[in-house]
Write a protein that holds these residues in place. Sequence first.
Motif, mmCIF file in Angstrom:
data_model
loop_
_atom_site.group_PDB
_atom_site.id
_atom_site.type_symbol
_atom_site.label_atom_id
_atom_site.label_comp_id
_atom_site.label_asym_id
_atom_site.label_seq_id
_atom_site.Cartn_x
_atom_site.Cartn_y
_atom_site.Cartn_z
ATOM 1 N N ASP A 166 3.202 -2.552 -20.432
ATOM 2 C CA ASP A 166 2.366 -2.989 -21.555
ATOM 3 C C ASP A 166 1.201 -2.029 -21.785
ATOM 4 O OD1 ASP A 166 3.989 -5.176 -21.908
ATOM 5 O OD2 ASP A 166 2.641 -6.609 -20.945
ATOM 6 N N TYR A 167 0.680 -1.469 -20.698
ATOM 7 C CA TYR A 167 -0.476 -0.574 -20.805
ATOM 8 C C TYR A 167 -0.101 0.778 -21.397
ATOM 9 C CZ TYR A 167 -4.686 2.002 -19.433
ATOM 10 O OH TYR A 167 -5.822 2.757 -19.451
ATOM 11 N N PHE A 168 0.977 1.366 -20.912
ATOM 12 C CA PHE A 168 1.338 2.719 -21.334
ATOM 13 C C PHE A 168 2.338 2.764 -22.490
ATOM 14 C CE2 PHE A 168 -0.023 3.624 -16.892
ATOM 15 C CZ PHE A 168 -0.996 4.577 -17.178
ATOM 16 N N GLU A 169 3.113 1.695 -22.677
ATOM 17 C CA GLU A 169 4.152 1.642 -23.714
ATOM 18 C C GLU A 169 5.081 2.859 -23.633
ATOM 19 O OE1 GLU A 169 2.109 1.135 -27.426
ATOM 20 O OE2 GLU A 169 1.749 -0.995 -27.056
ATOM 21 N N PRO A 170 5.719 3.063 -22.463
ATOM 22 C CA PRO A 170 6.602 4.229 -22.302
ATOM 23 C C PRO A 170 7.919 4.049 -23.052
ATOM 24 C CG PRO A 170 6.774 2.814 -20.396
ATOM 25 C CD PRO A 170 5.706 2.211 -21.270
ATOM 26 N N GLU A 171 8.585 5.170 -23.246
ATOM 27 C CA GLU A 171 9.920 5.151 -23.846
ATOM 28 C C GLU A 171 11.006 5.213 -22.780
ATOM 29 O OE1 GLU A 171 10.005 8.374 -26.608
ATOM 30 O OE2 GLU A 171 8.584 7.408 -27.993
ATOM 31 N N LYS A 172 10.625 5.630 -21.569
ATOM 32 C CA LYS A 172 11.607 5.793 -20.502
ATOM 33 C C LYS A 172 10.975 5.381 -19.177
ATOM 34 C CE LYS A 172 14.141 9.452 -20.742
ATOM 35 N NZ LYS A 172 14.602 10.871 -20.722
ATOM 36 N N ILE A 173 11.782 4.751 -18.299
ATOM 37 C CA ILE A 173 11.357 4.389 -16.945
ATOM 38 C C ILE A 173 12.222 5.167 -15.957
ATOM 39 C CG2 ILE A 173 11.019 2.529 -15.255
ATOM 40 C CD1 ILE A 173 11.215 0.546 -17.627
ATOM 41 N N ILE A 174 11.572 5.814 -14.982
ATOM 42 C CA ILE A 174 12.305 6.447 -13.888
ATOM 43 C C ILE A 174 11.886 5.760 -12.596
ATOM 44 C CG2 ILE A 174 12.752 8.558 -12.593
ATOM 45 C CD1 ILE A 174 12.086 10.150 -15.101
ATOM 46 N N PHE A 175 12.823 5.054 -11.962
ATOM 47 C CA PHE A 175 12.597 4.471 -10.642
ATOM 48 C C PHE A 175 13.060 5.491 -9.600
ATOM 49 C CE2 PHE A 175 13.046 0.423 -13.088
ATOM 50 C CZ PHE A 175 11.841 -0.158 -12.730
ATOM 51 N N LEU A 176 12.133 5.911 -8.734
ATOM 52 C CA LEU A 176 12.446 6.957 -7.750
ATOM 53 C C LEU A 176 13.042 6.377 -6.463
ATOM 54 C CD1 LEU A 176 9.308 9.289 -8.032
ATOM 55 C CD2 LEU A 176 11.538 9.552 -9.136
ATOM 56 N N GLY A 177 14.017 5.541 -6.602
ATOM 57 C CA GLY A 177 14.746 5.046 -5.437
ATOM 58 C C GLY A 177 14.142 3.824 -4.780
ATOM 59 N N ASP A 178 14.991 3.163 -3.981
ATOM 60 C CA ASP A 178 14.649 1.920 -3.283
ATOM 61 C C ASP A 178 14.090 0.881 -4.253
ATOM 62 O OD1 ASP A 178 15.526 3.213 -1.057
ATOM 63 O OD2 ASP A 178 13.615 3.190 0.013
ATOM 64 N N LEU A 179 14.797 0.760 -5.373
ATOM 65 C CA LEU A 179 14.432 -0.286 -6.341
ATOM 66 C C LEU A 179 14.677 -1.654 -5.726
ATOM 67 C CD1 LEU A 179 13.584 -1.282 -9.114
ATOM 68 C CD2 LEU A 179 15.928 -0.853 -9.922
ATOM 69 N N PHE A 180 15.845 -1.793 -5.061
ATOM 70 C CA PHE A 180 16.143 -3.014 -4.308
ATOM 71 C C PHE A 180 16.171 -2.703 -2.822
ATOM 72 C CE2 PHE A 180 17.095 -5.041 -8.237
ATOM 73 C CZ PHE A 180 17.025 -6.401 -7.990
ATOM 74 N N HIS A 181 15.718 -3.656 -2.031
ATOM 75 C CA HIS A 181 15.594 -3.442 -0.596
ATOM 76 C C HIS A 181 16.939 -3.482 0.120
ATOM 77 C CE1 HIS A 181 13.625 -3.400 3.285
ATOM 78 N NE2 HIS A 181 14.343 -4.436 3.665
ATOM 79 N N SER A 182 17.856 -4.313 -0.394
ATOM 80 C CA SER A 182 19.139 -4.484 0.296
ATOM 81 C C SER A 182 20.178 -4.951 -0.715
ATOM 82 C CB SER A 182 18.964 -5.481 1.453
ATOM 83 O OG SER A 182 20.135 -5.551 2.231
ATOM 84 N N SER A 183 21.079 -5.799 -0.300
ATOM 85 C CA SER A 183 22.135 -6.294 -1.181
ATOM 86 C C SER A 183 21.578 -7.288 -2.199
ATOM 87 C CB SER A 183 23.242 -6.940 -0.355
ATOM 88 O OG SER A 183 22.713 -7.949 0.482
ATOM 89 N N LYS A 184 22.411 -7.644 -3.147
ATOM 90 C CA LYS A 184 21.983 -8.567 -4.202
ATOM 91 C C LYS A 184 21.581 -9.914 -3.618
ATOM 92 C CE LYS A 184 24.226 -8.908 -8.099
ATOM 93 N NZ LYS A 184 25.337 -9.076 -9.060
ATOM 94 N N ASN A 185 20.488 -10.446 -4.125
ATOM 95 C CA ASN A 185 20.105 -11.821 -3.815
ATOM 96 C C ASN A 185 19.511 -12.437 -5.080
ATOM 97 O OD1 ASN A 185 17.417 -10.867 -3.926
ATOM 98 N ND2 ASN A 185 17.318 -10.574 -1.720
#
Length: 212
Positions: free
Chosen positions: A63-82
């Motif tokens: 909301d603050y930056f209003e970006p057009e693209k998001i880059i997650f630099l890994g470890d978005l999830f800690h483990s398997s789906k829950n």
Amino acid sequence: MKIQIKDETFILHPSGAVFWESKKIIIISDVHLGKVTHFRKYGIAIPQNAISENFRKITDVLDYFEPEKIIFLGDLFHSSKNAEWDLFEKWLSNHNQETYLITGNHDIIDEKHYKSISVIVIEMLEIEDFFFTHHPTEKDNLFNFSGHIHPGIILRGLGLQSLKLRCFFQKPNQMILPAFGEFTGKFILKPKSDHHIFAIAGNEVIMINKNN
């Protein structure tokens, strides 16, 4: 805090995110979604509201930056789906940014699940003079943004008191981002003379004298 790297402007945000101004890209590392649910499943006492806090923080940054693209630099999830995967899927449906996940060592969820919600999963991403990875990586003539380490710094007072803070850790050709997620811990790094430390102190990012 605004900084210049290779004649480009980047904004270091106290959440732990970095905003690439000219490209309108937000960069976030080590959110570790699902970690709170995973730990609570095994009886580790972590507040339930820590789950919503991760999503609130990401939303506030967008909301603050209003970006057009998001880059997650890994470890978005800690483990398997829950149960937090469903929350992530619902959260993502309310945002229209092009979203990339650079795979980290914790990213074991099958790529097909990300593909079904339009998240692009890749091992690394190169944009002009910059490249993005999970593990800190050296590459000739390019500046690396990475995560993985969860960098922290210890500030010591005149007495015996000390304070551990998350930080952005900049080397000559590399910026290691702090972990964005709740309950992710810190790895204390010792800066050298050509390193720059940007510590997160509450709602501020402050540059720390590298000799401290």
